[in-house]
Scaffold this motif. Structure first.
Motif, PDB file in Angstrom:
ATOM      1  N   ASP A  34      13.466  43.902  -7.721  1.00  0.00           N
ATOM      2  CA  ASP A  34      12.219  44.284  -7.072  1.00  0.00           C
ATOM      3  C   ASP A  34      12.376  44.347  -5.555  1.00  0.00           C
ATOM      4  N   SER A  35      13.443  43.749  -5.039  1.00  0.00           N
ATOM      5  CA  SER A  35      13.646  43.737  -3.589  1.00  0.00           C
ATOM      6  C   SER A  35      14.497  44.900  -3.094  1.00  0.00           C
ATOM      7  N   ASP A  36      14.934  45.791  -3.984  1.00  0.00           N
ATOM      8  CA  ASP A  36      15.720  46.954  -3.559  1.00  0.00           C
ATOM      9  C   ASP A  36      14.867  47.802  -2.623  1.00  0.00           C
ATOM     10  N   PRO A  37      15.380  48.120  -1.429  1.00  0.00           N
ATOM     11  CA  PRO A  37      14.589  48.900  -0.474  1.00  0.00           C
ATOM     12  C   PRO A  37      14.238  50.304  -0.981  1.00  0.00           C
ATOM     13  N   ASP A  38      14.981  50.790  -1.966  1.00  0.00           N
ATOM     14  CA  ASP A  38      14.703  52.114  -2.539  1.00  0.00           C
ATOM     15  C   ASP A  38      13.700  52.052  -3.685  1.00  0.00           C
ATOM     16  N   GLY A  39      13.240  50.860  -4.038  1.00  0.00           N
ATOM     17  CA  GLY A  39      12.280  50.705  -5.123  1.00  0.00           C
ATOM     18  C   GLY A  39      12.949  50.268  -6.413  1.00  0.00           C
ATOM     19  N   TRP A  40      12.132  49.751  -7.326  1.00  0.00           N
ATOM     20  CA  TRP A  40      12.689  49.224  -8.568  1.00  0.00           C
ATOM     21  C   TRP A  40      13.249  50.313  -9.470  1.00  0.00           C
TER      22      TRP A  40
END
Length: 190
Positions: free
Chosen positions: A139-145
């Motif tokens: 959930d913390s991926d800067p590109d979105g889940w």
């Protein structure tokens, strides 16, 4: 043949044979597979595809795949080749819900790519057997889940590509999860 999923036959198949004969499911899984169990299913419904599971505890698979993926594949291949059933089912299922996190997916992919190479034309494989909403994502991926999920899937593309060429299948656990293929709905929205 209709598009019905059959039972996951745990330990014994005889409790399910009337169901299999009546409904003629497209597919059934035989846990702790043995040739006798495959024969029972095929006699009840010759058209039903059978996935035979070579059972070891999940931690057994996880530990061996993480320690030495190719060695684990060799061990499993040797067991399948000495079994009385692996060449007579439609697909062989080995690991189940193991090595699904980012840090373990490379090893899981290596395990399956090597097992596919060893299998040759002797048997086909039900790949991965991922649990619901796996392989995982962050959930913390800067590109979105959604992007994170695709990055996780890309780690296992080599085995999936080889599987398409060989006639292997992708095994996923759905458990009636309506979001399994809906990337526009967040997994925590329930």
């Amino acid at each position: 043949m209709t598009n019905r999923w059959g039972p996951y036959c745990l330990r014994r198949v005889d409790p399910y044979l009337d169901y299999i004969a009546k409904w003629r499911p497209a597919l059934t899984v035989v846990h702790e597979c043995k040739q006798e169990k495959v024969d029972y299913v095929k006699n009840a419904s010759p058209e039903t595809k059978v996935i035979g599971r070579l059972y070891h505890d999940d931690s057994w698979y996880n530990d061996r795949i993480m320690e030495n993926p190719e060695g684990a594949a060799q061990t499993i291949h040797d067991e399948l080749m000495s079994s009385d059933w692996a060449r007579n089912v439609d697909w062989c299922l080995t690991s189940n819900e193991v090595c699904q996190t980012w840090d373990k997916l490379d090893n899981l992919n290596r395990y399956y790519v090597h097992l596919q190479s060893l299998a040759g034309n002797n048997y086909k494989i039900a790949l991965f057997s991922f649990s619901v909403e796996n392989p995982g994502w962050s959930d913390s991926d800067p590109d979105g889940w959604e992007a994170s999920m695709m990055k996780h899937w890309e780690k296992v593309y080599p085995a999936m590509r080889k599987g398409v060429q060989r006639g292997d299948i992708l095994s996923l656990h759905q458990y009636n999860n309506p979001r399994l293929l809906q990337l526009d709905t967040h997994r925590d929205s329930d």
